[in-house]
Design an enzyme around this catalytic site. Structure first.
Site, mmCIF file in Angstrom:
data_model
loop_
_atom_site.group_PDB
_atom_site.id
_atom_site.type_symbol
_atom_site.label_atom_id
_atom_site.label_comp_id
_atom_site.label_asym_id
_atom_site.label_seq_id
_atom_site.Cartn_x
_atom_site.Cartn_y
_atom_site.Cartn_z
ATOM 1 N N HIS A 146 53.537 -22.122 60.477
ATOM 2 C CA HIS A 146 53.423 -21.737 61.887
ATOM 3 C C HIS A 146 54.679 -22.100 62.680
ATOM 4 C CE1 HIS A 146 51.798 -25.928 62.510
ATOM 5 N NE2 HIS A 146 52.380 -25.808 63.684
ATOM 6 N N ASP A 153 49.643 -23.339 55.230
ATOM 7 C CA ASP A 153 50.572 -23.587 56.333
ATOM 8 C C ASP A 153 51.831 -24.301 55.828
ATOM 9 O OD1 ASP A 153 51.599 -23.676 58.892
ATOM 10 O OD2 ASP A 153 50.355 -25.355 59.554
ATOM 11 N N GLN A 188 51.711 -33.253 68.833
ATOM 12 C CA GLN A 188 52.435 -32.009 69.090
ATOM 13 C C GLN A 188 53.933 -32.261 69.012
ATOM 14 O OE1 GLN A 188 52.239 -30.403 73.024
ATOM 15 N NE2 GLN A 188 52.282 -28.296 72.304
ATOM 16 N N GLY A 189 54.645 -31.342 68.369
ATOM 17 C CA GLY A 189 56.071 -31.492 68.140
ATOM 18 C C GLY A 189 56.377 -32.077 66.776
#
Length: 273
Positions: free
Chosen positions: A89, A135, A224-225
């Site tokens: 992603h 993923d 996140q990140g």
């Protein structure tokens, strides 16, 4: 900011070249607002939560991805001098010519280390979205990067996936859910979680393509990140930061792509020393 169940842990990217998902389509907003709220997934956060700053010299295989404006949005792992393993992603979020990889840089505010362009992108054919598995991606760089690389887990590394095994997650993402972004590389120790425990936490969990890591009480996790970054046991890459429900929540371990499952597809990753 509302937090809905389960999302990727990218720091935000622009619409994907393959039209990948809502996660990618909302990316640029996430880079500037430090929030990502997909319609089908929860907000994902950027640092390693509950960790501490660590030296990139000790983990020189840890790299991060930038857009064409030089903004960090995901992590990655150097597995050969010209190859980086990351999350699908992350790789699918921008055209290859708008992706960059930064290696050997402790602090994102400096210009130390090496910046490389992306010549080619391989994405696992089974990939649809993070919660569906597959993923994982490989970025082929346009120049050799002279840093220590990570080994790639294969079928012989089953012991590294046993419940309770201590693993290290690394990244430049948020240090708390809805918190500030980190400018420096951080690491945290998390135990591998048993497959049945992870299945109880997430209906989407697939033990063949995913592995969970974290503490029952929460407190330590990727955020996140950190998407695309490494989950390491020693010098071996066993997982790729993929998704989770918020960050470091009790009973909600981080979910990583199980690298050993995809090792045969990764183009015969070599280990450069």
């Amino acid at each position: 900011m509302p937090v809905m169940p389960a999302s990727s842990r990218s720091g935000g990217v622009r619409p994907a070249r393959r039209g990948a998902s809502v996660l990618a389509a909302l990316a640029l907003t996430a880079l500037t607002s430090a929030a990502l709220v997909p319609a089908t997934a929860s907000a994902a956060e950027p640092y390693v939560v509950g960790g501490e700053e660590t030296s990139v010299a000790d983990h020189s295989y840890a790299v991060y991805l930038v857009d064409d404006d030089g903004r960090q949005f995901c992590g990655g792992t150097l597995t050969s001098s010209r190859e980086v393993v990351t999350a699908a992603h992350c790789a699918d979020a921008l055209p290859a010519d708008e992706l960059g990889v930064v290696a050997g840089r402790q602090d994102t505010r400096t210009d130390r280390g090496i910046e490389a362009g992306v010549r080619d992108v391989w994405v696992a054919p089974s990939y649809q979205d993070p919660m569906s598995g597959g993923d994982i991606a490989v970025l082929s760089l346009d120049r050799a990067v002279p840093y220590r690389t990570a080994q790639v887990a294969d079928d012989s590394d089953a012991a590294k996936y046993r419940a309770g095994t201590e693993a290290t997650v690394l990244g430049w993402g948020r240090t708390a859910e809805s918190g500030e972004r980190s400018n420096t590389l951080r690491s945290a120790e998390v135990p591998v979680v048993a497959a049945d425990t992870c299945s109880e936490a997430y209906d989407e969990y697939d033990p063949e393509t995913m592995v969970c890591a974290g503490y029952p009480e929460g407190g330590t996790d990727a955020c996140q990140g950190d998407s695309g970054g490494p989950l390491m046991v020693g010098d071996t890459l066993i997982g790729v930061v993929s998704w989770g429900d918020g960050c470091a929540r009790p009973g909600k371990p981080g979910v990583y792509t199980r690298v050993s499952t995809f090792e045969p597809q990764l183009g015969g990753q070599s280990v450069d020393t």
